[in-house]
Structures are given as C-alpha cells and as structure tokens.
Scaffold this motif. Structure first.
Motif, PDB file in Angstrom:
ATOM      1  N   TYR A  41     -10.086  -3.682   3.922  1.00 23.75           N
ATOM      2  CA  TYR A  41      -9.811  -2.251   3.717  1.00 23.75           C
ATOM      3  C   TYR A  41      -9.707  -1.509   5.048  1.00 23.75           C
ATOM      4  CZ  TYR A  41      -9.927  -1.711  -1.346  1.00 23.75           C
ATOM      5  OH  TYR A  41      -9.609  -1.740  -2.686  1.00 23.75           O
ATOM      6  N   SER A  42     -10.587  -1.800   5.972  1.00 23.60           N
ATOM      7  CA  SER A  42     -10.550  -1.123   7.273  1.00 23.60           C
ATOM      8  C   SER A  42      -9.240  -1.387   7.997  1.00 23.60           C
ATOM      9  CB  SER A  42     -11.722  -1.575   8.146  1.00 23.60           C
ATOM     10  OG  SER A  42     -12.933  -1.153   7.592  1.00 23.60           O
ATOM     11  N   SER A  43      -8.760  -2.616   7.931  1.00 21.47           N
ATOM     12  CA  SER A  43      -7.488  -2.947   8.577  1.00 21.47           C
ATOM     13  C   SER A  43      -6.330  -2.227   7.902  1.00 21.47           C
ATOM     14  CB  SER A  43      -7.267  -4.459   8.541  1.00 21.47           C
ATOM     15  OG  SER A  43      -8.225  -5.120   9.330  1.00 21.47           O
ATOM     16  N   ALA A  44      -6.356  -2.153   6.579  1.00 22.42           N
ATOM     17  CA  ALA A  44      -5.295  -1.455   5.860  1.00 22.42           C
ATOM     18  C   ALA A  44      -5.333   0.052   6.156  1.00 22.42           C
ATOM     19  CB  ALA A  44      -5.405  -1.706   4.361  1.00 22.42           C
ATOM     20  N   ILE A  45      -6.521   0.613   6.221  1.00 18.80           N
ATOM     21  CA  ILE A  45      -6.669   2.034   6.556  1.00 18.80           C
ATOM     22  C   ILE A  45      -6.166   2.298   7.966  1.00 18.80           C
ATOM     23  CG2 ILE A  45      -8.387   3.840   7.013  1.00 18.80           C
ATOM     24  CD1 ILE A  45      -9.952   2.651   4.563  1.00 18.80           C
ATOM     25  N   SER A  46      -6.483   1.402   8.877  1.00 17.26           N
ATOM     26  CA  SER A  46      -5.999   1.525  10.252  1.00 17.26           C
ATOM     27  C   SER A  46      -4.470   1.477  10.305  1.00 17.26           C
ATOM     28  CB  SER A  46      -6.597   0.411  11.111  1.00 17.26           C
ATOM     29  OG  SER A  46      -6.069   0.439  12.415  1.00 17.26           O
ATOM     30  N   TYR A  54      -1.589   9.361   6.442  1.00 17.14           N
ATOM     31  CA  TYR A  54      -2.997   9.767   6.352  1.00 17.14           C
ATOM     32  C   TYR A  54      -3.477   9.931   4.913  1.00 17.14           C
ATOM     33  CZ  TYR A  54      -1.879  10.516  11.212  1.00 17.14           C
ATOM     34  OH  TYR A  54      -1.441  10.325  12.491  1.00 17.14           O
ATOM     35  N   GLU A  55      -2.614  10.411   4.042  1.00 18.10           N
ATOM     36  CA  GLU A  55      -2.994  10.556   2.632  1.00 18.10           C
ATOM     37  C   GLU A  55      -3.294   9.187   2.024  1.00 18.10           C
ATOM     38  OE1 GLU A  55      -3.529  13.088   0.410  1.00 18.10           O
ATOM     39  OE2 GLU A  55      -3.511  14.407   2.145  1.00 18.10           O
TER      40      GLU A  55
END
Length: 70
Positions: A41-46, A54-55
C-alpha cells in the motif's frame, strides 16, 4: 508472495508507471494466495503521489485503514 508484489509496485512507482502499480495492487487484493501489506500500500500511495493523483492516494490510505493494515 507479498514481498515480490510489493517490490514490483515499488519498481513501478520509481519508473513512473502508476497504472501498472495500481494494477498489481488490484491483483493482490483479488488473489486468494497473497494479501497486500503495509509495504504494498505504501508503494502504491507513493506512486499516486509521484503522479499527482492525490485523491487516489487518499482513497488507498482509507482503504488500507479499513482493511486494518498498519
């Protein structure tokens, strides 16, 4: 496994390939064999942040919290 998928998502992030990063995360979510974790998830958010989506990044953060991933 989750490490391999997370590494692929991270590589997509660094390559600027948001579409493939999100596709890989979706594959994880629909799989019976591997579950997304905090790193995926962190990689996808990044990747979303890098692409200016951003949304979508906030949606993934909320989804991560709903799934209890911390």
């Amino acid at each position: 496994n989750a490490v391999t998928y997370s590494t692929l998502i991270s590589a997509c992030d660094k390559a600027g390939d948001l579409s493939r990063a999100l596709q890989t995360l979706d594959e994880m979510k629909s799989s019976d064999r591997v579950e997304p974790n905090v790193f995926s998830y962190s990689s996808a958010i990044s990747a979303c942040g890098r692409a200016g989506e951003y949304e979508r990044a906030l949606e993934l953060l909320a989804e991560m919290n709903e799934r209890g991933i911390k």
